[in-house]
Design a protein around this motif. Structure first.
Motif, mmCIF file in Angstrom:
data_model
loop_
_atom_site.group_PDB
_atom_site.id
_atom_site.type_symbol
_atom_site.label_atom_id
_atom_site.label_comp_id
_atom_site.label_asym_id
_atom_site.label_seq_id
_atom_site.Cartn_x
_atom_site.Cartn_y
_atom_site.Cartn_z
ATOM 1 N N MET A 1 -9.460 1.999 -7.058
ATOM 2 C CA MET A 1 -9.177 2.853 -8.222
ATOM 3 C C MET A 1 -7.691 3.188 -8.336
ATOM 4 O O MET A 1 -7.279 4.332 -8.226
ATOM 5 C CB MET A 1 -10.033 4.121 -8.151
ATOM 6 N N ASN A 2 -6.915 2.164 -8.635
ATOM 7 C CA ASN A 2 -5.471 2.375 -8.785
ATOM 8 C C ASN A 2 -5.036 2.231 -10.251
ATOM 9 O O ASN A 2 -3.881 1.967 -10.542
ATOM 10 C CB ASN A 2 -4.684 1.423 -7.885
ATOM 11 N N GLY A 3 -5.989 2.419 -11.152
ATOM 12 C CA GLY A 3 -5.692 2.298 -12.581
ATOM 13 C C GLY A 3 -5.798 3.627 -13.299
ATOM 14 O O GLY A 3 -5.325 4.643 -12.803
ATOM 15 N N SER A 4 -6.459 3.630 -14.476
ATOM 16 C CA SER A 4 -6.460 4.824 -15.323
ATOM 17 C C SER A 4 -7.692 5.713 -15.142
ATOM 18 O O SER A 4 -7.700 6.836 -15.620
ATOM 19 C CB SER A 4 -6.359 4.395 -16.788
ATOM 20 N N THR A 5 -8.708 5.217 -14.474
ATOM 21 C CA THR A 5 -9.882 6.084 -14.283
ATOM 22 C C THR A 5 -9.575 7.073 -13.154
ATOM 23 O O THR A 5 -9.054 6.693 -12.108
ATOM 24 C CB THR A 5 -11.146 5.276 -13.930
ATOM 25 N N ALA B 1 -2.933 10.483 2.281
ATOM 26 C CA ALA B 1 -3.500 9.199 1.844
ATOM 27 C C ALA B 1 -2.760 8.705 0.609
ATOM 28 O O ALA B 1 -2.162 9.500 -0.108
ATOM 29 C CB ALA B 1 -4.981 9.377 1.532
ATOM 30 N N PRO B 2 -2.785 7.410 0.377
ATOM 31 C CA PRO B 2 -2.034 6.852 -0.767
ATOM 32 C C PRO B 2 -2.647 7.205 -2.125
ATOM 33 O O PRO B 2 -3.840 7.489 -2.239
ATOM 34 C CB PRO B 2 -2.127 5.334 -0.544
ATOM 35 N N HIS B 3 -1.818 7.132 -3.155
ATOM 36 C CA HIS B 3 -2.255 7.358 -4.537
ATOM 37 C C HIS B 3 -1.250 6.650 -5.441
ATOM 38 O O HIS B 3 -0.148 6.348 -5.019
ATOM 39 C CB HIS B 3 -2.282 8.872 -4.824
ATOM 40 N N VAL B 4 -1.644 6.405 -6.684
ATOM 41 C CA VAL B 4 -0.703 5.756 -7.610
ATOM 42 C C VAL B 4 0.121 6.752 -8.414
ATOM 43 O O VAL B 4 1.141 6.406 -9.005
ATOM 44 C CB VAL B 4 -1.420 4.809 -8.602
ATOM 45 N N LYS B 5 -0.319 7.987 -8.457
ATOM 46 C CA LYS B 5 0.391 8.998 -9.237
ATOM 47 C C LYS B 5 1.054 10.027 -8.325
ATOM 48 O O LYS B 5 0.658 10.194 -7.181
ATOM 49 C CB LYS B 5 -0.583 9.726 -10.166
ATOM 50 N N ALA B 6 2.051 10.710 -8.875
ATOM 51 C CA ALA B 6 2.707 11.784 -8.126
ATOM 52 C C ALA B 6 1.857 13.039 -8.266
ATOM 53 O O ALA B 6 1.764 13.613 -9.351
ATOM 54 C CB ALA B 6 4.102 12.028 -8.693
ATOM 55 N N LEU B 7 1.228 13.445 -7.178
ATOM 56 C CA LEU B 7 0.351 14.627 -7.221
ATOM 57 C C LEU B 7 1.061 15.850 -6.648
ATOM 58 O O LEU B 7 1.926 15.726 -5.781
ATOM 59 C CB LEU B 7 -0.918 14.358 -6.412
ATOM 60 N N ARG C 1 -9.705 8.872 -5.547
ATOM 61 C CA ARG C 1 -9.552 7.469 -5.945
ATOM 62 C C ARG C 1 -10.185 6.611 -4.856
ATOM 63 O O ARG C 1 -9.632 6.455 -3.767
ATOM 64 C CB ARG C 1 -8.059 7.136 -6.078
ATOM 65 N N ARG C 2 -11.333 6.034 -5.172
ATOM 66 C CA ARG C 2 -12.065 5.217 -4.189
ATOM 67 C C ARG C 2 -11.279 3.979 -3.786
ATOM 68 O O ARG C 2 -10.712 3.284 -4.616
ATOM 69 C CB ARG C 2 -13.394 4.768 -4.793
ATOM 70 N N ASP C 3 -11.322 3.706 -2.516
ATOM 71 C CA ASP C 3 -10.704 2.509 -1.934
ATOM 72 C C ASP C 3 -9.197 2.468 -2.120
ATOM 73 O O ASP C 3 -8.571 1.423 -1.961
ATOM 74 C CB ASP C 3 -11.385 1.236 -2.469
#
Lengths: 323, 323, 323
Positions: free
Chosen positions: C85-89, B178-184, B284-286
């Motif tokens: 939730m694509n920010g800092s939380t 699933a997508p994410h904004v950070k490199a996990l 991360r919701r949504d």
């Protein structure tokens, strides 16, 4: 025992070491002593060994433990009286210490020196005020000028490992200054020196200190010790070498120049009587002490750290017994 | 059990899950086992679920728990040998781990990857050295490449909830990127994959992995799994969907471009066999997973987090039994 | 009791104070009640008294305690629904609270106001969502608008020390605003006011509030109290003076100008009936309250802090009894 801040709080090192080694043999024999009693550990500075060993010591005695890392909380304490508190300090030590004393039966406190002002650090102003205002027994977890739980573990380790020797033989113990990149407090060497001087008085050991010129410790801690500026001469025949860096007391808090050859290594070890090597940790490998020693058969450093537990337990037990 | 770092430490998943569910039914039955035993939890990185569930697991077993947040302490450890320690590291892992082993009967360690150097991370150098030098049993609280307590809780949750089914029926389990904004890290999906592959071998489940091209996990973790690059096809008939982001293993630690349609939501759910949806949290919701699923009847995420406790308790119990 | 966030959760202050004082007389009488129960303490903001006293209270009741300092962990929680939730939380309060509820039987939560937006702070959005999603009993360790454990300790202290008085006599209690350099929440004075107004209704005390114009508290907390803008007049005949700063509610979160003469000192004390002086601590010496009072016989501040323990213990005991 109501206070444990230096060797002066200990009537007999010999007896105290005996107590610690008895607890090591039988750690859980006194769990009723600490029932419903609480130890509060207050850290104004970081801690690994001290925190874990003191916590475990209290748990072995049946106590509860609460830890406060005030260094991490940004809970800056005011120590001066008569100050209008309109600045950055959020609470006076009078209230902070008194309140902690309300919730804890015994308090442990760690408070390092700032190394800016010798008079201030050596007055132990912060530590003494905390003791005064908290109104419960206090164990030093290292103060500006001393680290007595470390020194107690150190002498316990020496006595414990000095076995199978001729009756009345005494180990030769050398405190050996070593290099470091940072300016470190004198607390550990001060404390080690005053415990060893008293142990020497009690006939347990012979004690020497070796350091480069300029690194003299305050005389109140070293009375009775032989002091040398030549490491090789000091090491001759040594049974235990306690390696430790400290910054200058005379030129307060400074790292002075020093001649080569102060790092303890296997070559130096040859000068000794196959000495056991000790260090309070954390140690800078191959700067203070060589890896070859730390990873070899002469190192006692992990064993010594393990004994921190029994030293702490003996102190806390002595306090619980007087409640 | 002396070490719990991967599924390879577990002889039978089936038996291990049975143990966990028996502890869930009877949490306080083994309090004598942990009496006077201490668990030390060492965090090089933050933790919420792992810290609380492992702490509670040990308390249920009658143990004491001491927590060290080394990430917060600025206690930087040296891991390389032969380094003159004149820089920023304050202690070598050889001493730090050995000392913690002196005060604790079992240690838990969390140590994330840096995601800069694949070889270094996948060597598990830090974790393995800690295990070697501490000299006591170690539980992984998530290492650079695996999170076995999470995976154990995951398979426990699947087995526990797969009830009222035909004899010998097996759930279809899909690990869905699933997508994410950070490199996990890949630790959670690596670990989930290797547990599910073994569970498949034991005949407990059928296992598929779905991810966009470029997000292939290291083969050592996925042998036996069906791998798909089309999420919709992978979801067809699924009974459990395990949603999780990870960064690329091939283009190490990078967030690559990916096609639309990889967020799990109710529309995707229609493709499944009314699948239960799982996630290790935090989610991360949504972005990874839609709110409609998380707040709906198909979500198992809180139940799954609750099972972290019983997984940890089964592991610690197995270690205590071998002491 | 399933929730303790304000005086409205307390049927009878008189009975509740009686419970607290009975626990003070007999702290360890209910250790079976908390056996195998866990209290989780969640701090979104720093704490000294609250953390230690609540921890000790739970230990006295035989509970285990787990502390989470989320303010130190950088574990930023999302509170809004419908946000991608694509920010800092990193986690939504729905999951974070629910997960903590999985491992703990009772949760305590501290969450300060931001003092930027009155409507947001006074909605207690964060606190209420935590209560809703964690699904276990919750004790407020201070929320945006109230600090009920403090107020409970305060009234307990007043009742406890109002001894050897004529039958049916009632102490005159004054809440007196005091200067500070920082903008502080209204939580402590709001809470103190609503507890004192209810105590007045129960016939326990007479209650007045004194503050400069502009520092009016929200009316919901002060109904029934006499409010004065002249400190000297308010202090006339007072038996207890509760000193506390707060920022403006009307001009929300602002430090307004105020006339001289609002610091409590010995000269002011002469106007009272030899009043006992209280403060929730931490106190800014010689800014809010003079050192001469704090170090003199009229100060109750340490005694009052000590009573935090019994207030917390009475609340937790009431919760355990309903499980």
């Amino acid at each position: 025992m109501k206070l444990f801040t230096s060797v002066h709080d200990v009537p007999s090192i010999k007896q105290f070491v005996k107590d610690a080694l008895e607890l090591k043999a039988n750690p859980y024999a006194y769990q009723e002593l600490g029932k419903n009693k609480t130890l509060g550990l207050v850290f104004m500075n970081p801690s690994l060994r001290t925190r874990l060993s003191t916590q475990k010591a209290a748990l072995n005695l049946g106590m509860n433990v609460m830890v406060m890392n005030l260094d991490k909380e940004g809970w800056a304490l005011e120590t001066q009286d008569g100050v209008v508190m309109n600045g950055s300090t959020v609470e006076h030590i009078r209230e902070a210490a008194a309140v902690m004393g309300q919730y804890c039966d015994i308090l442990g406190l760690r408070s390092f020196p700032k190394l800016n002002n010798r008079e201030e650090d050596y007055s132990e102003d912060f530590f003494n005020k905390f003791v005064k205002y908290c109104a419960v027994p206090v164990v030093s977890l290292e103060s500006a000028t001393r680290h007595p739980l470390q020194s107690f573990a150190d002498i316990t380790t020496i006595v414990e490992t000095w076995t199978n020797k001729p009756v009345d033989s005494k180990p030769k113990v050398v405190l050996a200054w070593a290099p470091h990149v940072k300016a470190l407090p004198q607390a550990v060497p001060n404390s080690f020196a005053e415990w060893m001087c008293k142990a020497q008085e009690e006939g347990l050991i012979d004690f020497k200190i070796a350091h480069p010129a300029g690194y003299e410790l305050a005389e109140q801690f070293t009375t009775g010790a032989t002091i040398e500026h030549n490491l090789d001469e000091a090491l001759a025949g040594a049974d235990y070498v306690y390696v430790k860096n400290w910054s200058s007391y005379k030129d307060y808090g400074k790292v002075l120049n020093y001649p080569d050859g102060w790092m303890m290594n296997n070559e130096k070890l040859k000068l000794t009587n196959d000495a056991k090597v000790m260090h309070c940790l954390p140690v800078r490998r191959d700067l203070e002490l060589s890896s070859e020693i730390l990873d070899g058969p002469n190192s006692l450093v992990i064993h010594e750290a393990g004994n921190r537990l029994w030293a702490a337990q003996a102190v806390i037990k002595a306090m619980l017994e007087k409640m």
